[in-house]
Design a protein around this motif. Structure first.
Motif, PDB file in Angstrom:
ATOM      1  N   SER A   1      24.485  31.896  44.908  1.00 28.44           N
ATOM      2  CA  SER A   1      25.264  30.678  44.660  1.00 28.44           C
ATOM      3  C   SER A   1      25.055  29.621  45.736  1.00 28.44           C
ATOM      4  CB  SER A   1      26.750  31.027  44.554  1.00 28.44           C
ATOM      5  OG  SER A   1      27.220  31.594  45.763  1.00 28.44           O
ATOM      6  N   SER A   2      24.501  30.006  46.877  1.00 29.72           N
ATOM      7  CA  SER A   2      24.251  29.047  47.960  1.00 29.72           C
ATOM      8  C   SER A   2      22.849  28.459  47.909  1.00 29.72           C
ATOM      9  CB  SER A   2      24.478  29.723  49.326  1.00 29.72           C
ATOM     10  OG  SER A   2      25.830  30.067  49.498  1.00 29.72           O
ATOM     11  N   LEU A   3      22.023  28.938  46.971  1.00 28.90           N
ATOM     12  CA  LEU A   3      20.678  28.396  46.811  1.00 28.90           C
ATOM     13  C   LEU A   3      20.702  27.296  45.772  1.00 28.90           C
ATOM     14  CD1 LEU A   3      20.066  30.957  48.396  1.00 28.90           C
ATOM     15  CD2 LEU A   3      18.082  31.335  46.915  1.00 28.90           C
ATOM     16  N   ARG A   4      19.843  26.293  45.971  1.00 29.44           N
ATOM     17  CA  ARG A   4      19.804  25.176  45.029  1.00 29.44           C
ATOM     18  C   ARG A   4      18.447  24.490  45.110  1.00 29.44           C
ATOM     19  NH1 ARG A   4      23.571  24.580  48.755  1.00 29.44           N
ATOM     20  NH2 ARG A   4      25.130  24.990  47.159  1.00 29.44           N
ATOM     21  N   PRO A   5      18.132  23.647  44.120  1.00 31.76           N
ATOM     22  CA  PRO A   5      16.874  22.896  44.174  1.00 31.76           C
ATOM     23  C   PRO A   5      16.793  22.061  45.451  1.00 31.76           C
ATOM     24  CG  PRO A   5      17.847  22.753  41.983  1.00 31.76           C
ATOM     25  CD  PRO A   5      18.869  23.423  42.855  1.00 31.76           C
ATOM     26  N   GLY A   6      15.570  21.912  45.959  1.00 29.86           N
ATOM     27  CA  GLY A   6      15.377  21.167  47.198  1.00 29.86           C
ATOM     28  C   GLY A   6      15.296  22.059  48.413  1.00 29.86           C
ATOM     29  N   MET A   7      15.482  23.372  48.225  1.00 28.35           N
ATOM     30  CA  MET A   7      15.349  24.331  49.316  1.00 28.35           C
ATOM     31  C   MET A   7      14.038  25.094  49.189  1.00 28.35           C
ATOM     32  SD  MET A   7      19.073  26.189  49.664  1.00 28.35           S
ATOM     33  CE  MET A   7      20.502  25.352  50.339  1.00 28.35           C
ATOM     34  N   LEU A   8      13.484  25.496  50.331  1.00 24.86           N
ATOM     35  CA  LEU A   8      12.394  26.460  50.364  1.00 24.86           C
ATOM     36  C   LEU A   8      12.895  27.641  51.195  1.00 24.86           C
ATOM     37  CD1 LEU A   8       9.544  27.446  49.832  1.00 24.86           C
ATOM     38  CD2 LEU A   8       8.756  26.112  51.812  1.00 24.86           C
ATOM     39  N   VAL A   9      13.088  28.784  50.534  1.00 26.41           N
ATOM     40  CA  VAL A   9      13.720  29.949  51.148  1.00 26.41           C
ATOM     41  C   VAL A   9      12.646  30.960  51.533  1.00 26.41           C
ATOM     42  CG1 VAL A   9      15.431  31.772  50.865  1.00 26.41           C
ATOM     43  CG2 VAL A   9      15.758  29.554  49.730  1.00 26.41           C
ATOM     44  N   LEU A  10      12.600  31.309  52.818  1.00 28.30           N
ATOM     45  CA  LEU A  10      11.627  32.252  53.336  1.00 28.30           C
ATOM     46  C   LEU A  10      12.287  33.602  53.563  1.00 28.30           C
ATOM     47  CD1 LEU A  10      11.060  29.219  54.633  1.00 28.30           C
ATOM     48  CD2 LEU A  10       9.146  30.410  55.673  1.00 28.30           C
ATOM     49  N   ALA A  11      11.533  34.687  53.334  1.00 29.21           N
ATOM     50  CA  ALA A  11      12.074  36.035  53.541  1.00 29.21           C
ATOM     51  C   ALA A  11      10.943  36.974  53.927  1.00 29.21           C
ATOM     52  CB  ALA A  11      12.778  36.536  52.285  1.00 29.21           C
ATOM     53  N   ASP A  12      11.307  38.068  54.597  1.00 33.23           N
ATOM     54  CA  ASP A  12      10.335  39.047  55.076  1.00 33.23           C
ATOM     55  C   ASP A  12      10.049  40.078  53.993  1.00 33.23           C
ATOM     56  OD1 ASP A  12       8.584  40.250  56.793  1.00 33.23           O
ATOM     57  OD2 ASP A  12      10.021  40.533  58.430  1.00 33.23           O
ATOM     58  N   ARG A  13       9.156  40.992  54.295  1.00 32.73           N
ATOM     59  CA  ARG A  13       8.647  41.914  53.271  1.00 32.73           C
ATOM     60  C   ARG A  13       9.637  42.996  52.877  1.00 32.73           C
ATOM     61  NH1 ARG A  13       3.891  44.716  56.941  1.00 32.73           N
ATOM     62  NH2 ARG A  13       5.185  45.236  58.741  1.00 32.73           N
TER      63      ARG A  13
ATOM     64  N   ALA B   1      15.660  31.513  39.765  1.00 35.25           N
ATOM     65  CA  ALA B   1      16.397  30.849  38.692  1.00 35.25           C
ATOM     66  C   ALA B   1      17.400  29.830  39.224  1.00 35.25           C
ATOM     67  CB  ALA B   1      17.116  31.890  37.834  1.00 35.25           C
ATOM     68  N   THR B   2      17.720  29.870  40.506  1.00 40.97           N
ATOM     69  CA  THR B   2      18.634  28.889  41.092  1.00 40.97           C
ATOM     70  C   THR B   2      17.993  27.516  41.231  1.00 40.97           C
ATOM     71  OG1 THR B   2      17.988  29.375  43.388  1.00 40.97           O
ATOM     72  CG2 THR B   2      19.743  30.734  42.413  1.00 40.97           C
ATOM     73  N   GLY B   3      16.670  27.449  41.111  1.00 41.23           N
ATOM     74  CA  GLY B   3      15.964  26.183  41.307  1.00 41.23           C
ATOM     75  C   GLY B   3      15.396  26.029  42.695  1.00 41.23           C
ATOM     76  N   ALA B   4      15.800  26.906  43.625  1.00 43.05           N
ATOM     77  CA  ALA B   4      15.212  26.877  44.965  1.00 43.05           C
ATOM     78  C   ALA B   4      13.790  27.426  44.896  1.00 43.05           C
ATOM     79  CB  ALA B   4      16.050  27.714  45.923  1.00 43.05           C
ATOM     80  N   ASP B   5      12.921  26.919  45.762  1.00 37.58           N
ATOM     81  CA  ASP B   5      11.575  27.486  45.880  1.00 37.58           C
ATOM     82  C   ASP B   5      11.602  28.630  46.878  1.00 37.58           C
ATOM     83  OD1 ASP B   5       9.630  26.035  44.171  1.00 37.58           O
ATOM     84  OD2 ASP B   5      10.451  24.294  45.223  1.00 37.58           O
ATOM     85  N   LEU B   6      10.695  29.586  46.689  1.00 32.41           N
ATOM     86  CA  LEU B   6      10.660  30.798  47.500  1.00 32.41           C
ATOM     87  C   LEU B   6       9.303  30.962  48.158  1.00 32.41           C
ATOM     88  CD1 LEU B   6      12.318  33.253  44.913  1.00 32.41           C
ATOM     89  CD2 LEU B   6      13.466  31.737  46.550  1.00 32.41           C
ATOM     90  N   LEU B   7       9.311  31.504  49.377  1.00 28.15           N
ATOM     91  CA  LEU B   7       8.086  31.856  50.093  1.00 28.15           C
ATOM     92  C   LEU B   7       8.384  33.149  50.844  1.00 28.15           C
ATOM     93  CD1 LEU B   7       5.180  31.187  51.077  1.00 28.15           C
ATOM     94  CD2 LEU B   7       6.254  29.941  52.989  1.00 28.15           C
ATOM     95  N   TRP B   8       7.890  34.263  50.313  1.00 33.74           N
ATOM     96  CA  TRP B   8       8.236  35.579  50.852  1.00 33.74           C
ATOM     97  C   TRP B   8       6.987  36.368  51.193  1.00 33.74           C
ATOM     98  CZ3 TRP B   8      12.406  37.710  46.909  1.00 33.74           C
ATOM     99  CH2 TRP B   8      13.516  36.846  46.917  1.00 33.74           C
TER     100      TRP B   8
END
Length: 292
Positions: free
Chosen positions: A172-184, A197-204
């Motif tokens: 619920s805290s993710l939204r379009p206009g974000m790029l969210v990074l995460a580890d393996r 599906a939140t519209g945020a972009d992801l880079l993992w």
């Protein structure tokens, strides 16, 4: 916030709820200090205000009771109100090509050695699996603004709960206009679908065991691949997930071989999001940028 919780001050005490809120925050800054020493440090800052000149540090048992009476509601409310992204376009490391950079990561925290914490959180098991060891452990998943390291949201549960389950609660805290990074440690087909599906972009970053055949090789060396979606708790049949794969190596001092990295992202256009820039973003996600 105190007014919304059960921790409202009815009468003045040595350890009123508002002081205990500051105490909990100060404990995060002075984690190696005893409880009473942290309180003494706080008192020095405010003893001349609001008639605190004669205030004395209570005994340890009183501190424990006051902390328990405070509960979690007021601190949860504090996170809701204070846990917002604060950076703007001038903040170093906060944005990339118009996207607000966020990082999602998990950790474990030791809790007080009580029966209630052991029942609710559990403990690590010995290697032989014959019994518990150490303190009760809580697992925490946090959503952090990369440029400022402000915690914008967090989910806490027993250490037995997987990071992916906690990450789902942060959607619920993710939204379009974000790029969210995460580890393996985080990636899975279902959680990828759910957060994308939140519209945020992801880079993992992903583990090496993921099989991601190249269906279309892009000009910057990255490629498009398809993986089978996960069911999770949905009754809908799994759907194919198209994503972009970026692979590169880093020469790490002291190691005989270069370390290979593989990233996946929702950013499919190599012109708008070059692979080299995305790889650099991942490597810089936890560094504090220089103000210059």
């Amino acid at each position: 916030m105190l007014a919304k919780s059960r921790s409202r001050e009815v009468r003045v005490r040595l350890l009123p709820p508002r002081l205990m809120v500051y105490f909990v925050l100060a404990r995060a800054l002075f984690s190696g200090e005893p409880y009473r020493e942290v309180l003494r440090t706080l008192a020095e800052a405010v003893r001349r205000e609001d008639g605190w000149g004669a205030w004395r540090v209570p005994d340890k048992a009183a501190v424990f009771r006051a902390r328990q009476n405070l509960g979690v509601e007021v601190l949860r409310e504090l996170l809701v109100h204070a846990g917002v992204a604060v950076a703007d376009e001038r903040t170093p490391g906060a944005f990339w090509r118009g996207l607000r950079l966020m990082a999602m990561d998990g950790t474990t925290l030791q809790a007080a050695d009580t029966e209630a914490n052991e029942a609710g959180l559990g403990r690590l098991r010995t290697k032989a699996g014959k019994g518990p060891t150490g303190y009760p452990l809580a697992r925490v998943m946090a959503l952090v603004e990369s440029g400022t390291h402000v915690v914008c949201d967090a989910a806490v549960d027993s250490y037995r709960v997987k990071e992916r389950a906690l990450a789902e609660r942060l959607s619920s805290s993710l939204r379009p206009g974000m790029l969210v990074l995460a580890d393996r440690g985080l990636p899975g087909a279902y959680i990828w679908q759910h957060l994308a599906a939140t519209g945020a972009d992801l880079l993992w970053r992903i583990p090496g065991i993921w099989k991601l055949p190249a269906e279309e090789v892009l000009p910057d060396g990255s490629w498009i691949s398809t993986v089978r979606g996960g069911r999770g708790r949905s009754v809908r049949p799994p759907q194919d997930i198209r994503l972009r794969v970026i692979e590169y190596s880093l020469d790490i001092p002291g190691r005989d071989q270069d370390e290979r990295y593989r990233l996946i992202t929702t950013l499919m256009d190599p012109t708008a999001a070059p692979a080299a820039e995305l790889a650099a973003l991942y490597g810089e996600r936890w560094r504090t940028p220089s103000p210059n």
